[in-house]
Enzyme design. Structure first.
Site, PDB file in Angstrom:
ATOM      1  N   GLY A  30       0.785  -1.317   0.038  1.00  0.00           N
ATOM      2  CA  GLY A  30       0.016   0.138  -0.274  1.00  0.00           C
ATOM      3  C   GLY A  30       0.647   1.380   0.078  1.00  0.00           C
ATOM      4  N   HIS A  36       5.241   1.676  -7.667  1.00  0.00           N
ATOM      5  CA  HIS A  36       3.996   0.729  -7.964  1.00  0.00           C
ATOM      6  C   HIS A  36       3.112   0.942  -9.131  1.00  0.00           C
ATOM      7  CE1 HIS A  36       4.199   1.349  -3.273  1.00  0.00           C
ATOM      8  NE2 HIS A  36       4.438  -0.067  -3.525  1.00  0.00           N
ATOM      9  N   LYS A 150      13.984  -1.736  -7.279  1.00  0.00           N
ATOM     10  CA  LYS A 150      14.473  -0.949  -5.767  1.00  0.00           C
ATOM     11  C   LYS A 150      14.861  -1.747  -4.760  1.00  0.00           C
ATOM     12  CE  LYS A 150      13.404   2.006  -2.511  1.00  0.00           C
ATOM     13  NZ  LYS A 150      12.503   1.197  -1.366  1.00  0.00           N
ATOM     14  N   ASP A 151      13.952  -2.907  -4.701  1.00  0.00           N
ATOM     15  CA  ASP A 151      14.343  -4.036  -3.802  1.00  0.00           C
ATOM     16  C   ASP A 151      14.964  -5.035  -4.213  1.00  0.00           C
ATOM     17  OD1 ASP A 151      12.945  -2.445  -1.639  1.00  0.00           O
ATOM     18  OD2 ASP A 151      11.101  -2.994  -2.519  1.00  0.00           O
ATOM     19  N   PHE A 185      11.351   6.229  -5.637  1.00  0.00           N
ATOM     20  CA  PHE A 185      10.174   6.540  -4.711  1.00  0.00           C
ATOM     21  C   PHE A 185       9.935   5.249  -3.883  1.00  0.00           C
ATOM     22  CE2 PHE A 185       8.859   8.371  -8.893  1.00  0.00           C
ATOM     23  CZ  PHE A 185       8.467   9.533  -8.272  1.00  0.00           C
ATOM     24  N   ARG A 188       8.019   4.939   2.400  1.00  0.00           N
ATOM     25  CA  ARG A 188       8.444   5.555   3.520  1.00  0.00           C
ATOM     26  C   ARG A 188       8.832   7.155   3.172  1.00  0.00           C
ATOM     27  NH1 ARG A 188      10.501   0.361   4.545  1.00  0.00           N
ATOM     28  NH2 ARG A 188       9.734  -0.436   6.522  1.00  0.00           N
TER      29      ARG A 188
END
Ligand code: DC
Length: 508
Positions: A30, A36, A150-151, A185, A188
């Site tokens: 979320g 996303h 990104k991860d 982006f 957090r």
């Protein structure tokens, strides 16, 4: 377009029962941002599959209770954004629905991949990620799952889990999406003050600067980068330079590496990385004669604008020369002297094909004769011949951006090739292809004789002492019977892009 919200597993099952297409799954926690939305967008663009976005804040992946409590929750906004970006359905399960089952199967992330980077300080984080993703995959059964680079560590760990458990889902990774100031982006980011955002900006900029320097001098000086962070009073949790795929610290022989770090901005922890590449990628294609290597390799080179290297042609050219010049190649000294004066080069001809020259003699057609085909294996088994040609081949592939075909490309010539393919085909299929090839050249040969010849060459190539024809441990075997060369080439290009981070596509 119908927009469906699903809250229970029952809802999912009913929805699936009415589907005609497969599912593309975009898992999220979320607080959706442009990263996303790009995943949803790419999923939507990818074929006719339905895009299902899940929004579930997974408590198992938080080792810090405060972080879990503070994690931004913006459900109403998320629903609107997901649908307007192309989601067909949103899965919004309760914690109870996902976790309160007796049969919840806990997964352990691969130790080697989860012991560095974020795994160092976030005990159990990746086990939690694996457990929840496994559970979601079992509920949803998607054909593809879209993840953000990104991860990157998460991408690598999930790919590993999927392979280990033999799950039938394809992972599509999408490059890190960045804001105008270069910051990736992240959900957090909303928690940052203006000065914390500036710290993050500086962190990302330094990584980018390190990549720029790396392009010139091919080294990363961690101490220097860390000092620049210290001077700015940044709280760096880690900064590591690792192999991009194994996440190993020994990177001397690695081509693609990752420089990744995490910083604490107030109490918010943020990560960023850059990928680094010493040379352009290499694709190694090995396999027996007639497996379709040449046609497929040429097509790939054309489609990717890579150098095409036919190493078999080099063994053939050398064989032709030794025979034509009546050189006693069984004699080590004579052979050695001859090799010293040899020069083999490829040149593109007017038909955009490659010609091969040995000491300025064009031998493109001469090397395809039956005489050469029957002698080349034994000449290719001579140690000095292999030593000489492997060196020449490595010189050609020095800067990468090459697709090379042969027998020992993945095992000996380019053992660090980014992808290794082992092409194979049944003996009948291979003989059929060779016969057509020879007929085009005006040569007629009995089919059974051709089969025997191929079998003999397989035996010679795979039983010689030096660099025998074997499938490299990390090679992907593709059987080419019943497929066109175009289909196989596209499949290999797909494997190639799937293996590499999308982010480095602009670097070659
Ligand atoms: O692919 P081809 O048929 O043109 O190869 C000719 C011969 O050269 C084949 O018998 C095996 C040998 N060869 C080799 O030993 N190592 C390579 N890398 C390529 C070819």
């Amino acid at each position: 377009m119908q927009q469906t919200i699903l809250k229970t597993i029952n809802d999912i099952n009913k929805w699936k029962n009415n589907l005609e297409d497969n599912i593309n799954f975009v898992p999220t926690m979320g607080n959706l941002h442009k990263g996303h939305l790009e995943l949803i967008h790419q999923s939507n663009k990818d074929g006719s599959n339905e895009t299902l976005v899940s929004i579930f804040i997974n408590p198992l992946q938080f080792n810090d209770k405060k972080d879990f409590k503070n994690y931004p929750k913006t459900i109403e906004k998320d629903i609107k954004l997901a649908f307007s970006s192309g989601a067909n359905a949103i899965f919004l399960p309760s914690e109870k629905e996902i976790l309160n089952i007796k049969s919840l199967i806990y997964q352990k992330a691969c130790k080697k991949l989860s012991s560095n980077l974020c795994g160092k300080s976030r005990e159990g984080h990746f086990d939690g990620v694996c457990t929840i993703v496994f559970r979601m995959l079992k509920i949803i059964n998607p054909q593809k799952m879209f993840l953000g680079e990104k991860d990157w560590q998460q991408v690598i760990i999930l790919k590993n889990m999927i392979k280990k458990l033999n799950l039938k889902v394809e992972i599509k990774s999408i490059n890190t999406q960045r804001d105008a100031d270069g910051v990736p982006f992240s959900s957090r980011n909303n928690l940052l003050t203006t000065s914390e955002r500036k710290d993050l900006q500086f962190f990302s900029k330094e990584l980018k600067k390190a990549k720029k320097n790396f392009l010139v001098n091919k080294v990363i000086n961690l101490e220097e980068i860390n000092n620049s962070f210290k001077n700015k009073n940044l709280k760096v949790e880690y900064l590591q330079h690792l192999s991009a795929f194994s996440l190993n610290e020994s990177i001397d022989k690695e081509n693609i590496t990752i420089l990744a770090g995490a910083i604490l901005c107030g109490s918010t922890r943020l990560i960023d990385h850059v990928f680094l590449m010493k040379r352009k990628p290499i694709i190694a294609i090995d396999g027996p004669a007639g497996s379709g290597k040449s046609t497929v390799t040429k097509l790939i080179a054309k489609k990717l604008d890579f150098i095409y290297l036919d190493t078999g042609a080099m063994y053939r050219a050398l064989s032709w020369f030794l025979i034509d010049q009546k050189i006693s190649y069984e004699n080590d000294n004579i052979l050695e002297e001859c090799l010293k004066k040899l020069n083999i080069v490829f040149k593109t001809n007017l038909n955009s094909d490659q010609d091969i020259f040995i000491n300025d003699i064009c031998v493109t057609n001469k090397i395809r004769s039956q005489k050469i085909s029957s002698i080349v294996s034994s000449i290719a088994s001579i140690g000095k011949v292999r030593e000489f040609l492997v060196k020449e081949q490595r010189k050609i592939g020095d800067k990468g951006g090459i697709v090379a075909e042969g027998r020992d490309i993945g095992t000996t010539v380019f053992p660090k090739a980014e992808i290794k393919i082992y092409l194979n085909a049944s003996i009948d299929e291979r003989a059929k292809r060779r016969k057509i090839e020879l007929e085009i050249q005006g040569q007629d040969i009995n089919f059974d004789k051709l089969k025997d010849q191929i079998k003999q060459r397989d035996l010679d190539d795979s039983t010689r002492n030096i660099s025998p024809l074997v499938k490299a441990e990390d090679a992907i075997e593709i059987i080419t019977d019943n497929y066109t060369a175009e289909q196989i080439a596209d499949k290999i290009i797909q494997i190639f892009y799937e293996k590499l981070p999308k982010e480095i596509k602009n670097d070659f």
